[in-house]
Scaffold this motif. Sequence first.
Motif, PDB file in Angstrom:
ATOM      1  N   GLU A  77       1.036  -1.211  -0.139  1.00 54.18           N
ATOM      2  CA  GLU A  77       0.062  -0.090  -0.039  1.00 54.18           C
ATOM      3  C   GLU A  77       0.552   1.259   0.009  1.00 54.18           C
ATOM      4  O   GLU A  77       0.410   2.197  -0.656  1.00 54.18           O
ATOM      5  CB  GLU A  77      -0.976  -0.046   1.130  1.00 54.18           C
ATOM      6  N   VAL A  78       2.079   1.155   0.615  1.00 55.65           N
ATOM      7  CA  VAL A  78       2.992   2.449   0.672  1.00 55.65           C
ATOM      8  C   VAL A  78       3.472   2.532  -0.685  1.00 55.65           C
ATOM      9  O   VAL A  78       3.600   3.743  -0.926  1.00 55.65           O
ATOM     10  CB  VAL A  78       3.929   1.963   1.879  1.00 55.65           C
ATOM     11  N   ARG A  80       1.847   1.889  -3.460  1.00 56.58           N
ATOM     12  CA  ARG A  80       0.883   2.615  -4.149  1.00 56.58           C
ATOM     13  C   ARG A  80       0.702   3.867  -3.993  1.00 56.58           C
ATOM     14  O   ARG A  80       0.259   4.804  -4.844  1.00 56.58           O
ATOM     15  CB  ARG A  80      -0.381   1.677  -4.103  1.00 56.58           C
ATOM     16  N   GLN A  81       0.879   4.186  -2.898  1.00 51.16           N
ATOM     17  CA  GLN A  81       0.600   5.996  -2.451  1.00 51.16           C
ATOM     18  C   GLN A  81       1.845   6.663  -2.979  1.00 51.16           C
ATOM     19  O   GLN A  81       1.530   7.739  -3.302  1.00 51.16           O
ATOM     20  CB  GLN A  81       0.292   5.863  -1.042  1.00 51.16           C
ATOM     21  N   ALA A  82       2.935   5.966  -2.861  1.00 51.05           N
ATOM     22  CA  ALA A  82       4.020   6.916  -3.359  1.00 51.05           C
ATOM     23  C   ALA A  82       4.108   7.173  -4.883  1.00 51.05           C
ATOM     24  O   ALA A  82       4.837   7.965  -5.372  1.00 51.05           O
ATOM     25  CB  ALA A  82       5.442   6.130  -3.069  1.00 51.05           C
ATOM     26  N   MET A  83       3.246   6.395  -5.807  1.00 53.70           N
ATOM     27  CA  MET A  83       3.146   6.491  -7.030  1.00 53.70           C
ATOM     28  C   MET A  83       2.246   7.858  -7.386  1.00 53.70           C
ATOM     29  O   MET A  83       1.329   7.947  -6.861  1.00 53.70           O
ATOM     30  CB  MET A  83       2.492   5.209  -7.867  1.00 53.70           C
ATOM     31  N   PRO A  84       2.844   8.672  -8.576  1.00 53.89           N
ATOM     32  CA  PRO A  84       2.084   9.923  -8.815  1.00 53.89           C
ATOM     33  C   PRO A  84       0.738   9.213  -9.725  1.00 53.89           C
ATOM     34  O   PRO A  84       0.702   8.124 -10.399  1.00 53.89           O
ATOM     35  CB  PRO A  84       2.951  10.389  -9.831  1.00 53.89           C
TER      36      PRO A  84
END
Length: 151
Positions: A77-78, A80-84
């Motif tokens: 999940e981390v 996925r959130q770091a992806m623009p």
Amino acid sequence: MRRTWTKPTAARGALFALLLALLTGCATHKEELLSHGDRTMRDVWDQETGGGGGRANGPAARQLLDARQVLRRPLTEVDRQAMPAENTAYTRTAQNEIYRQFHRLPNPDLVMYVFPHLAGTDPVPVPGYSTVFPLYQRIQYAMPGERVEDY
């Protein structure tokens, strides 16, 4: 005195030995020279790289399998959130690779005015007009890293 090939000489013996060695080398069978047994290319690959469901043993095979597992990990999940949200600027496509590495060299357009004239076998009047055409016939590209700014 003229020499003839009727008498045995050392040169003739050496030539015969060389010829015999060449013919013996050509008499080798492929299976004797490159025998592979019943193993297929897939078997060789699996044995040497540690693939194939653990058929290969040893610390090197285990280390390779561990490295592959790290690369195959799922996204967290981390991650996925770091992806623009919009990642098209980072995506490699054939078009943006060509335009980024091989920039087009400047090819200025020239404007030419054609004066009024008569054209054809039956002289037909053609009014004056302007036309645009490139200075160079072909499109030229710069090599990667070559300077393309105006001088």
